[in-house]
Design a protein around this motif. Structure first.
Motif, PDB file in Angstrom:
ATOM      1  N   ILE A 173       0.836  -1.199   0.000  1.00 29.34           N
ATOM      2  CA  ILE A 173       0.000   0.000   0.000  1.00 29.34           C
ATOM      3  C   ILE A 173       0.868   1.244   0.000  1.00 29.34           C
ATOM      4  N   SER A 174       1.900   1.246   0.816  1.00 31.22           N
ATOM      5  CA  SER A 174       2.812   2.384   0.897  1.00 31.22           C
ATOM      6  C   SER A 174       3.489   2.639  -0.453  1.00 31.22           C
ATOM      7  N   GLN A 175       3.912   1.587  -1.111  1.00 30.45           N
ATOM      8  CA  GLN A 175       4.537   1.736  -2.431  1.00 30.45           C
ATOM      9  C   GLN A 175       3.538   2.291  -3.438  1.00 30.45           C
ATOM     10  N   HIS A 176       2.304   1.797  -3.378  1.00 35.58           N
ATOM     11  CA  HIS A 176       1.276   2.254  -4.311  1.00 35.58           C
ATOM     12  C   HIS A 176       0.958   3.740  -4.097  1.00 35.58           C
ATOM     13  N   LEU A 177       0.831   4.144  -2.844  1.00 37.58           N
ATOM     14  CA  LEU A 177       0.471   5.531  -2.542  1.00 37.58           C
ATOM     15  C   LEU A 177       1.663   6.477  -2.595  1.00 37.58           C
ATOM     16  N   GLY A 178       2.846   5.970  -2.284  1.00 37.09           N
ATOM     17  CA  GLY A 178       4.021   6.829  -2.177  1.00 37.09           C
ATOM     18  C   GLY A 178       4.112   7.410  -0.774  1.00 37.09           C
ATOM     19  N   ASP A 179       5.287   7.924  -0.447  1.00 33.90           N
ATOM     20  CA  ASP A 179       5.539   8.420   0.905  1.00 33.90           C
ATOM     21  C   ASP A 179       4.621   9.575   1.295  1.00 33.90           C
TER      22      ASP A 179
END
Length: 139
Positions: free
Chosen positions: A115-121
């Protein structure tokens, strides 16, 4: 025609997508993300009352009970009356529950990372900030 967006609808839609994403990562362990959340909080709090568990998870008693029942039935969670007040029910992980939590934690971390990778930091940080701000509406 100008339609005002509904915060509740959008959040519920996003919640269903996130729930499905997490549930898919935990499915073969036989638990849902809601049940994992219970296990996670129990691993942190050790031996909370049901009331404390409700408050941390922001759940109504009936919803907490619905999430606890299969965990108790499977032997992952146990309940006992408080030694200080028999009217208070304490909840804790069994050894089997601790083992399940440790397995599930690996899957949860993988889902979190996806999820973090998909949304970005930046969006990930904003998501957490918005969620925290919404939680201040709690009455």
């Amino acid at each position: 025609m100008n339609i005002t967006p509904c915060f509740n609808l959008k959040l519920r839609q996003a919640d269903r997508v996130l729930t499905s994403y997490y549930d898919n990562s935990l499915r073969d362990l036989g638990i849902t993300i809601a049940q994992f959340s219970v296990l996670r909080v129990l691993s942190m709090l050790k031996n909370p009352s049901q009331k404390e568990l409700q408050e941390v998870l922001v759940l109504q008693q009936t919803t907490l009970t619905r999430n606890l029942k299969p965990l108790i039935r499977s032997g992952y969670v146990q309940t006992n009356p408080s030694p200080d007040d028999g009217r208070v029910t304490l909840v804790s992980l069994t050894d089997e529950g601790k083992a399940l939590f440790n397995k599930a934690k690996v899957r949860w971390k993988q889902a979190q990372s996806g999820i973090s990778q998909h949304l970005g930091d930046e969006l990930s940080a904003q998501l957490l900030q918005v969620a925290d701000a919404i939680l201040t509406l709690r009455s």
